[in-house]
Write an enzyme that holds these catalytic residues in place. Sequence first.
Site, PDB file in Angstrom:
ATOM      1  N   GLY A   1       5.159   1.807  10.519  1.00 15.61           N
ATOM      2  CA  GLY A   1       4.122   2.441  10.155  1.00 15.61           C
ATOM      3  C   GLY A   1       3.409   3.383   9.676  1.00 15.61           C
ATOM      4  CD  GLU A   2      -1.236   1.085  11.934  1.00 14.10           C
ATOM      5  OE1 GLU A   2      -2.316   1.669  12.516  1.00 14.10           O
ATOM      6  OE2 GLU A   2      -1.026   0.266  11.999  1.00 14.10           O
TER       7      GLU A   2
ATOM      8  N   GLY B   1       6.396  -2.921  13.733  1.00 19.49           N
ATOM      9  CA  GLY B   1       6.301  -2.648  12.747  1.00 19.49           C
ATOM     10  C   GLY B   1       6.166  -0.886  12.899  1.00 19.49           C
TER      11      GLY B   1
ATOM     12  CB  ALA C   1      -2.157  -3.764  13.370  1.00 23.79           C
ATOM     13  CB  SER C   2       2.590  -1.387  11.429  1.00 27.56           C
ATOM     14  OG  SER C   2       1.671  -0.262  11.613  1.00 27.56           O
ATOM     15  NE  ARG C   3      -1.562  -8.838  11.340  1.00 29.20           N
ATOM     16  CZ  ARG C   3      -2.039 -10.125  10.271  1.00 29.20           C
ATOM     17  NH1 ARG C   3      -1.922  -9.146   8.620  1.00 29.20           N
ATOM     18  NH2 ARG C   3      -1.835 -10.838  10.287  1.00 29.20           N
TER      19      ARG C   3
ATOM     20  CB  ILE D   1      -0.944  -0.412   1.392  1.00 34.89           C
ATOM     21  CG1 ILE D   1      -0.240   0.223   2.033  1.00 34.89           C
ATOM     22  CG2 ILE D   1      -1.669  -1.171   1.298  1.00 34.89           C
ATOM     23  CD1 ILE D   1      -0.865  -0.089   4.453  1.00 34.89           C
ATOM     24  N   GLY D   2       2.061   1.079  -0.405  1.00 38.38           N
ATOM     25  CA  GLY D   2       3.260   2.274  -0.721  1.00 38.38           C
ATOM     26  C   GLY D   2       4.475   2.017   0.441  1.00 38.38           C
ATOM     27  CD  GLN D   3       2.408  -1.859   3.058  1.00 34.30           C
ATOM     28  OE1 GLN D   3       3.169  -0.792   2.034  1.00 34.30           O
ATOM     29  NE2 GLN D   3       1.470  -2.452   3.351  1.00 34.30           N
TER      30      GLN D   3
END
Lengths: 789, 160
Positions: free
Chosen positions: A745-746, A743, A536-538, A494-496
């Site tokens: 990202g978030e 993680g 969830a940045s999992r 998703i871009g991450q």
Amino acid sequence: MADNKQSANDGGRIPDVIGESVIRLDAREKAIGATQFADDFQFGPGLLYARILRSPHPHALIKKIDVSKAKALPGVKAIVTGDETPGFIGLYLQDRHIFCRDRARYVGDPVAGVAAVDEETAEKALELIEVEYEPLPGVFDPEFGVGPDAPLLHPDLGQYEVVNFVFPKPGTNISNHFKIRRGDADLAWAQCAAIVEKKYRVPHIQHVPIEPHVAVAKWDEGDNITLWGSSQSPFAQRNLIAKALGLSQSKIQVIAPVVGGGFGSKAGVSMEALAVVIAKAVKGRPVKLRLTREEEFFTTFVRQGLVAHFKMGCDKEGRLLAMENTYYWDAGAYTEYGVNMTRAGGYSGTGPYDVPNVKVDSICVYTNHPVGGPMRGFGMPELHSGLEQCVDDLAHHIGIDPVEFRQLNCIRGGDTVATGMTMHPIGLPECIDRVAKDIGWGKKSQPSAPNKRRGKGIAMMWKAPAMPPNAGSSAQITLSEDGTVTVALGGQEIGQGTFTVMAQMAAAALGVPYDWVKVATPVDTKYSPYEWQTVASRLTWSMGNAVVAAAKDARQQILDLAAEAWDEDPDNLDIVNGNVISYKTEESMPLKNMVIYGLPNPKGDGWIGKPVLGRGSFMPTYVTGLDAETGQGPRAVVHYTTGAQAVEVEVDMDTGRVEVLRAAAAFDMGKAINPEMVKAQMEGGLVQGISTALFEALKLKNGVVTNPSFVDYRIATTADVPHELFSEIVEVPQDDGPWGARGIGEHSMVPTIPAVANAIFDAVGIRMESPPYSSEKVYLAMMDAGIVK
Amino acid sequence: MAYHRITTTINGATDVVDVPSNMTLLQMLRDKLALTGTKNGCAAGECGACTVLFNGEAVNSCMVLAVEADGADIVTVEGLAHDSQLDPLQELFVSEGAVQCGFCIPGMLISARALLDRRPNPADHDIRDALSGNLCRCTGYVRIIKAVKEAAKRGHAEPA
Ligand code: FES
Ligand code: FES
């Protein structure tokens, strides 16, 4: 857990490609415009277009729908309404129909859907559908919503299917109430030398992916459904849509190309099921539903609003003694996903602090607002927003520097967190130090003009992946004749950068160069291995474990084959740079061909081996339930990622304009598999955080979003990027993460709002009840405070 | 619906296309010519995802009617590379890590190309100005700005 520790077969040595900032494997294709997003698939002339008729009322009974005029319009192929959707849909709480039936609960609630030969015709048909509504009084504030005078929005709440860790209160507008009761906060207040008590609000915002939602559905005569869409959750969509329609999951195939920005908005099911139901009415033809930018702002998920009451106190040395926080989440018309944000906001409701006496109430309230859904941070940016301002105030009251106060009270490895879980080793204290140093904490710099003032602010954060306790991942590794590798997986890019990180992990665990590894795309529920959701940045941690396990499985098959061919012990063999080598005899052979065809039998005729196929999966099994009344249990979550940000702002006293001049971020992601990509997440999250601090709010008036466009809802542009940025990597390894990773990202946007708020306070001495800290709001607050006239 | 026959040069090749009078240039590129590199992020001239070069100027193709492109020279993201030699901007977007989800990137690249064509040696604020109409929700723009700066430097070192 030993199986997941990556030291198992490499004696603790970390392969070179782990921690190397390789170039993203998807970057070149994206930079030449060749990447296919969901809207780019071609379906030929048979494609139909769908539009949705939406409720103009925030709360109303639907008395009658007459579609006859619309149906008669040439070019219209089908019209569907809630009559077609008796089933319920929802991730944690099944509280909504795909099209609403007897009742509409927000402005934008889908009432009918049209399929036509083109969008224009579909749009015209919408105008011809006649709906008779009986407007009802609404709930537009969560505190009002829990009160006795509020109309009941979901009279059937008690009958909805719900997971066992969410606790709805039938007969009220409360769809979940998470509590922590630890120690005795009521007694502790008497021992406090300083207490801060304050209310903060956080407005609704929207994710604003630059790619709008799009879904194309086809329903064939055999009731097989194909759904193409921009999706963070192909597997969850398969499951939830199948359940809602009473079908076997095997009847639905979700094909999900890379996503043009998600941030949570494309998780779960938001609009995809609408396309599926419409497609049923025109069997055999694909139907495309593409949301307009206006619809994007309020008809998918939004970030829910929050009203938060904080009370916290410390002793005269500055040690936190007690916290009592109550969170009223303005969760919107349906809380199928929101109930778990409330839960996450509850168990993490103290922020990253070591506090002995805690009372937290996190209450999910139905309102007649757009549907609250997951957004980057999952409740954490909202609750940290006020919490970290109160912490600053408390530090000032007791006369301790805010950085020092946080060092004194922050949670550390080995501490017991408020739910009773023991904190694993974390690098939060180091994160605080690093950002304080980067920003030049304690030093005032000169404003750029006499009418401007400068200030610095700091905030820290924690966040755990919020998910069911048993959210799983799986992966498959196959090889080609030339030895190159394909990783099949179900997590989404998703871009991450997850595909790149997975390729790095596969390369490292298998022993091949990074550029030999491809990822099987698009994710397709028919062919890709299962993944719960890309949320969830999992993924780095969970899907990473699955990919590593699959690569190790493949590796073992290759080593066993070579060992048999060379009559050696597989433990003496290794795969390095795409070659099997023996440490004993120094023999070497390339992977190519043997991974498909095997090898000639060294003992005579025939062959040994078979095509190599690595499989791996991962699921955490150790998360425990929490007591419904006290929120206590041995292990609430899999782990926490922690970090801090500090910013310097300049406030223009003539206009109220706030500019973020420089910013520092430090997070502990356990191990940075790709450090530059980790930093890119920190930069993107920081600017998104600045955007939410300074500009963003959905303006809601009696349930109507009055600013659903980029003109009226401003997000950060190149003009708003701080001129100096520090992104710091802190690595305290996760015991069950691949090479120690968890993680990031978030997390990167969680502490930004309070860091900016604390800096504004430092500059001009004002606090505002809610972001965004727009020029107008800041100016008015300075006037109120008598700082400007 | 009235149709018009227009002649345009797209990415160096001249084409004749029949377009309805209300069709936008963006729709023509994506739906008629399958040049899907140019993105639709808002269809209202507010996000920049649909940016193309129109006679050398960066424009939002969702705000231009296809018929207006009669006789025009259009460059889309697909036309930035020549003989599989990427534009230095594309190379630097890749190597500087300026690409995340990638949805804004085609428009970003085009706006940056228009800037460098006009002003080969832009100051930081020129870059920020030129790209301020291109929204990106992922990157925070940091590496995008850096990539454009580097591309400008490279353009200077070895003029094409
Ligand atoms: S699609 Fe043209 S500006 Fe957004
Ligand atoms: S890279 Fe995702 S919008 Fe820019």
